[in-house]
Design an enzyme around this catalytic site. Structure first.
Site, short mmCIF file in Angstrom:
data_model
loop_
_atom_site.label_atom_id
_atom_site.label_comp_id
_atom_site.label_asym_id
_atom_site.label_seq_id
_atom_site.Cartn_x
_atom_site.Cartn_y
_atom_site.Cartn_z
N SER A 60 1.04 -1.51 -0.13
CA SER A 60 -0.01 0.23 -0.29
C SER A 60 0.80 0.85 -0.31
O SER A 60 0.16 2.54 -0.37
CB SER A 60 -0.86 0.54 1.08
N LYS A 63 0.14 3.58 -2.65
CA LYS A 63 -1.16 5.10 -2.30
C LYS A 63 -0.42 6.11 -2.46
O LYS A 63 -1.36 7.38 -3.26
CB LYS A 63 -2.00 3.92 -1.28
N SER A 115 -5.94 3.69 4.48
CA SER A 115 -5.61 2.65 3.36
C SER A 115 -6.27 1.73 2.77
O SER A 115 -6.50 0.42 2.47
CB SER A 115 -4.31 1.69 3.89
#
Length: 404
Positions: A60, A63, A115
């Site tokens: 993640s 992101k 997230s």
């Protein structure tokens, strides 16, 4: 007594694992991460790297690219509708239903604070029309930033691959992306505002469901000067993190990839603190700028001039065009034993005619033989070549002066 001795040794070993000694180099074996990078956020120079150019899954931490692209190419008040693909996204997620609508701004908070994977898909579809379309934009942006070995397949960082390869980056590239997000993007203030927010609450556009998001970036409260960051985890990537810190006039960025697997969630924080502390304690800003490099004009053979008849050289005045001299780095983060070499690559002589604004050389700053930055050198004024007309005028002036 024996037990107390064992306990004391254990404490010393634990402390040794989490502390750095000023002046001491970091050994790769001291870090849990398989890939790591400590970067000077001002210059983009890598201060320390461990397999920093090896491609790895980044979970993640992906992101940060999703967020900055959405900020740059979208509008915060745009309404985004959840597709069946977004509704089917696995945990961690908002749990959106197909057809549910949200403001883009609220989705960005859900993306960076919690997230949420479905938020990432909604953002991608809202900006790129599809996940695949948005991934193409991500890859274009990575190239623009200067990433050398990064490939995006998803906007959320879940392990995936397509015909172009597997979803991956390097520790160096990930640090470069964070540097772009917080220092170079026209939306850097919005990025920092979102990623520094402790919590954010919102409704969907129908005011049917209320959501609350809390920031899980422990680093923000772990070190003074912490600016931003993003965690990540998948079974393939392990624990990952990228974060930035600004302290004592220094901007440092750390990225760690494959930094342990369950139950070693804290390894990424240990490595991040160690690298940040190393940067703070071992690097200082030092003056590197050298003046006078362009003081001497360059002879221009066969150039027109205002001197005595019979001379065959005028002189070209050199300059950093458009104020580039002012852009030269006056200071740089260096260790005590490091020094920067300044190399002026300027010709000994030019051949007329030469035109103002023509690049004729460069000035480079090098460290350990590697070029840190290069600035082009230009001619400030044009110099015409000697011709019959010019010679006739000079002869005329000579005879006129004799008559006087």
């Amino acid at each position: 007594m024996h037990r107390w001795l064992v306990l004391l040794i254990s404490v010393v070993l634990i402390l040794g694992q989490s502390m750095t000694v000023p002046g001491a180099e970091i050994s790769d074996t001291e870090l849990y991460a398989k890939g790591a990078c400590l970067m000077d956020g001002d210059s983009g120079r890598v201060l320390y790297g461990k397999q920093a150019d090896i491609g790895m899954a980044m979970a993640s931490t992906t992101k940060i690219m999703t967020c900055i692209l959405a900020l740059e190419q979208g509008e915060l008040q745009t309404v985004v509708t959840a597709s069946d693909k977004a509704a089917a996204a696995p945990k961690v997620h908002l749990g959106v239903k197909q057809g549910q609508t949200f403001l883009m701004e609220n989705l960005l908070y859900a993306l960076m604070l919690e997230s949420f994977n479905d938020a990432a898909i909604m953002i991608a579809e809202g900006i790129g029309g599809s996940v695949e379309g948005f991934a193409a934009k991500m890859n274009d942006k990575a190239k623009e930033i200067g990433c050398a070995d990064t490939y995006f397949v998803t906007p959320n960082g879940l392990d995936a691959a397509d015909a172009g390869g597997s979803h991956h980056t390097t520790a160096r590239d990930l640090a470069l992306i964070m540097r772009y997000c917080i220092t170079q993007s026209p939306k850097k203030e919005d990025f920092l505002r979102i990623t520094q927010t402790a919590s954010h609450s919102f409704w969907d556009c129908e005011n049917q469901v209320f959501y609350n998001c809390n920031n899980h970036n422990t680093f923000l409260s772990m070190m003074d000067g912490a600016l931003s960051g993003k965690t990540g985890f998948t079974a393939k990537a392990g624990y990952c993190y990228v974060g930035a810190l600004q302290k004592d006039g220094k901007l440092l960025i750390v990225s760690v990839l494959a930094c342990g697997w369950p139950n070693n969630k804290s390894y990424k924080w240990s490595d991040t603190r160690k690298l940040m502390t190393y940067g703070l304690e071992n690097y200082q800003y030092r003056d590197i700028y050298q003046t006078g490099l362009l003081d001497a004009p360059v002879p221009v053979k066969d150039g027109q001039y205002a001197g005595r008849l019979g001379e065959d050289e005028a002189f070209g005045i050199l300059t950093y065009k458009d104020g580039r001299e002012a852009e030269n780095p006056k200071q740089m983060l260096l260790k005590e034993e490091e020094s920067v070499e300044v190399k002026a690559d300027i010709p000994e002589k030019l051949q007329a005619p030469v035109k103002a604004g023509t690049q004729v050389g460069s000035v480079s700053y090098l460290l350990d033989g590697k070029k840190l930055v290069e600035y082009p050198v230009f001619l400030e004024k044009s110099v015409k070549k000697i011709d019959i007309s010019w010679c006739m005028k000079r002869v005329f002036l000579v005879f006129c002066n004799k008559d006087q």
